[in-house]
Design a protein around this motif. Sequence first.
Motif, PDB file in Angstrom:
ATOM      1  N   TYR A  87       0.821  -1.201   0.000  1.00 57.12           N
ATOM      2  CA  TYR A  87       0.000   0.000   0.000  1.00 57.12           C
ATOM      3  C   TYR A  87       0.860   1.258   0.000  1.00 57.12           C
ATOM      4  O   TYR A  87       0.622   2.195  -0.771  1.00 57.12           O
ATOM      5  CB  TYR A  87      -0.945   0.017   1.205  1.00 57.12           C
ATOM      6  N   LEU A  88       1.855   1.272   0.849  1.00 52.13           N
ATOM      7  CA  LEU A  88       2.700   2.466   0.938  1.00 52.13           C
ATOM      8  C   LEU A  88       3.384   2.740  -0.390  1.00 52.13           C
ATOM      9  O   LEU A  88       3.461   3.883  -0.841  1.00 52.13           O
ATOM     10  CB  LEU A  88       3.747   2.294   2.040  1.00 52.13           C
ATOM     11  N   ALA A  91       0.192   3.437  -3.122  1.00 56.18           N
ATOM     12  CA  ALA A  91      -0.704   4.578  -2.928  1.00 56.18           C
ATOM     13  C   ALA A  91       0.052   5.851  -2.576  1.00 56.18           C
ATOM     14  O   ALA A  91      -0.397   6.945  -2.873  1.00 56.18           O
ATOM     15  CB  ALA A  91      -1.722   4.260  -1.839  1.00 56.18           C
ATOM     16  N   LEU A  92       1.200   5.708  -1.934  1.00 57.30           N
ATOM     17  CA  LEU A  92       1.883   6.913  -1.456  1.00 57.30           C
ATOM     18  C   LEU A  92       3.277   7.062  -2.047  1.00 57.30           C
ATOM     19  O   LEU A  92       3.989   8.008  -1.703  1.00 57.30           O
ATOM     20  CB  LEU A  92       1.947   6.908   0.074  1.00 57.30           C
ATOM     21  N   GLY A  93       3.664   6.134  -2.894  1.00 59.20           N
ATOM     22  CA  GLY A  93       4.945   6.287  -3.566  1.00 59.20           C
ATOM     23  C   GLY A  93       6.160   6.180  -2.660  1.00 59.20           C
ATOM     24  O   GLY A  93       7.218   6.707  -2.981  1.00 59.20           O
ATOM     25  N   VAL A  94       6.015   5.491  -1.536  1.00 62.07           N
ATOM     26  CA  VAL A  94       7.180   5.298  -0.663  1.00 62.07           C
ATOM     27  C   VAL A  94       8.150   4.364  -1.382  1.00 62.07           C
ATOM     28  O   VAL A  94       7.738   3.318  -1.875  1.00 62.07           O
ATOM     29  CB  VAL A  94       6.764   4.695   0.688  1.00 62.07           C
ATOM     30  N   ILE A 110      -2.412  -1.386  13.091  1.00 62.32           N
ATOM     31  CA  ILE A 110      -3.595  -1.145  12.271  1.00 62.32           C
ATOM     32  C   ILE A 110      -4.743  -2.076  12.647  1.00 62.32           C
ATOM     33  O   ILE A 110      -4.526  -3.195  13.097  1.00 62.32           O
ATOM     34  CB  ILE A 110      -3.303  -1.290  10.763  1.00 62.32           C
ATOM     35  N   SER A 111      -5.950  -1.602  12.465  1.00 57.22           N
ATOM     36  CA  SER A 111      -7.124  -2.407  12.788  1.00 57.22           C
ATOM     37  C   SER A 111      -7.433  -3.351  11.632  1.00 57.22           C
ATOM     38  O   SER A 111      -6.963  -3.160  10.505  1.00 57.22           O
ATOM     39  CB  SER A 111      -8.325  -1.494  13.024  1.00 57.22           C
ATOM     40  N   ASP A 113     -10.179  -3.559  10.231  1.00 55.61           N
ATOM     41  CA  ASP A 113     -10.967  -2.800   9.259  1.00 55.61           C
ATOM     42  C   ASP A 113     -10.059  -2.051   8.288  1.00 55.61           C
ATOM     43  O   ASP A 113     -10.251  -2.099   7.073  1.00 55.61           O
ATOM     44  CB  ASP A 113     -11.860  -1.798   9.993  1.00 55.61           C
ATOM     45  N   LEU A 114      -9.068  -1.409   8.833  1.00 58.76           N
ATOM     46  CA  LEU A 114      -8.159  -0.639   7.986  1.00 58.76           C
ATOM     47  C   LEU A 114      -7.423  -1.567   7.025  1.00 58.76           C
ATOM     48  O   LEU A 114      -7.252  -1.278   5.834  1.00 58.76           O
ATOM     49  CB  LEU A 114      -7.171   0.129   8.864  1.00 58.76           C
ATOM     50  N   ARG A 117      -9.527  -2.434   4.178  1.00 58.41           N
ATOM     51  CA  ARG A 117      -9.663  -1.332   3.228  1.00 58.41           C
ATOM     52  C   ARG A 117      -8.419  -1.185   2.360  1.00 58.41           C
ATOM     53  O   ARG A 117      -8.499  -0.887   1.169  1.00 58.41           O
ATOM     54  CB  ARG A 117      -9.937  -0.022   3.963  1.00 58.41           C
ATOM     55  N   MET A 118      -7.264  -1.370   2.975  1.00 60.79           N
ATOM     56  CA  MET A 118      -6.038  -1.272   2.184  1.00 60.79           C
ATOM     57  C   MET A 118      -6.002  -2.383   1.155  1.00 60.79           C
ATOM     58  O   MET A 118      -5.651  -2.167  -0.013  1.00 60.79           O
ATOM     59  CB  MET A 118      -4.808  -1.340   3.091  1.00 60.79           C
ATOM     60  N   HIS A 121      -8.288  -1.619  -1.642  1.00 60.33           N
ATOM     61  CA  HIS A 121      -7.717  -0.568  -2.485  1.00 60.33           C
ATOM     62  C   HIS A 121      -6.705  -1.153  -3.474  1.00 60.33           C
ATOM     63  O   HIS A 121      -6.528  -0.655  -4.575  1.00 60.33           O
ATOM     64  CB  HIS A 121      -7.054   0.476  -1.591  1.00 60.33           C
TER      65      HIS A 121
END
Lengths: 228, 228
Positions: A87-88, A91-94, A110-111, A113-114, A117-118, A121
Amino acid sequence: MDRSAISTAMQDYLKAIWDLTRAGEAAPTSAIAERLEVSAASVSGMLKRLAALELVVHEPYQGARLTVTGRRLALEMIRHHRLIELYLAEALGVPWDRVHEEAEKLEHVISEDLERRMAAHLGDPHFDPHGAPIPRMDGELPPMPGSRTLIEAEAGSPLRVTQVDDDPELLRYLDGHGIGLGTPLEVVTREPFGGPLVVRLGRGECRLGPEAAHRIRVAPHEPQESES
Amino acid sequence: MDRSAISTAMQDYLKAIWDLTRAGEAAPTSAIAERLEVSAASVSGMLKRLAALELVVHEPYQGARLTVTGRRLALEMIRHHRLIELYLAEALGVPWDRVHEEAEKLEHVISEDLERRMAAHLGDPHFDPHGAPIPRMDGELPPMPGSRTLIEAEAGSPLRVTQVDDDPELLRYLDGHGIGLGTPLEVVTREPFGGPLVVRLGRGECRLGPEAAHRIRVAPHEPQESES
DNA sequence: GACGATATTTAGGCACGACGAATTTCAGAA
DNA sequence: TTCTGAAATTCGTCGTGCCTAAATATCGTC
């Protein structure tokens, strides 16, 4: 038993034990100690605590293996880790050389739920960019048809690289040989007792040290679906 | 002094002290204790430790206020918190009533780099959805022209709601009165000593309890730029 | 059966943060 | 001023969690 009931250190022990259990063998105390950079005494102490929680079976002097619950928790953390890395980066270009340490911290907080969602995504991937399987939410691994290390692979049949250990040094080494995820290859000769391995790549050949060879996983080379 | 040098508990104390210092007064021990749900004895102990690190000035029996360093760290955590809330809601669709608890855990572990990337993804916002200012990376607050609580506002001049405390109960209450972020209003009468407040909203009027009134911030109602 | 490698137990240490009880200080009323 | 109740502090302790070195125990092998 859920993750919030155990410390992050315990979660790290479970992950390490999982990684070191690959061959069906129990993980030796010394290997865990080395991996986590703690003394063997610390490991013994922790194994006792984990055994009391029924997260590992600790056969004294014989190492530890995960119970069903321990395995579920270990895979949960590994799932978190790999999804966060993906994800990082996506989605965030790390940059890839920085996602690992970030994930190492985030995976513990992280939960569910999160996490869900990731994953959504990202299109619910089953494999990370190194080909490592991402455990599913139910705590199981996605199917990895015929996967084995290059060391174990038979000579003479067409193979395909499905996974490479996530180690910058190894990745650079393989890159220099034109080997990466998905590369088709075939074992030409293999010397016994840890000698180098000759593989055919397209029309060329190359030699690989045994060190590298058991950190590469391959599968029979037939068309297959989604391996991100 | 950077964040990694202090525990997450310390970080939470610094945040609480910042929140309780608004009026230029030092934060009382008892208020901190109540906010963090710990005993006064625990607060005294922690203030001593924070003072030793020169993060707060602790005038015994007079409460604590943040030093420059302490303030910087507090604002860093608040920045993290608000950016994470925004990011989770916006990028991952996490419902607003769940972002807070998630942010509470994540704020302590994200790197500065990740924070910067999330902020960039959001367009470097200066205010969160409740109108609360998001501290900048240099540890300062964005300018909030003429902002004060509704309790302090003079009667008879046009105002605009710039911030509402992030409390579900309050939000529901205000929603029922047609008040939200950006709502233009004007104080009609204000009774002294905590009586209710009458405000004009468009062409109607309504009464607000003093409890609510000091959890709403307003500014003179003139056109202004970007307040997300 | 003795040795070296590996593992465990023992005993202790340290960081952290919380608490109750006893005490001290403060500020406002009498 | 003196008293008094509220607020804050100090003191002593506890509990968790994890680590370590040193002593001891076990295993596998020659």
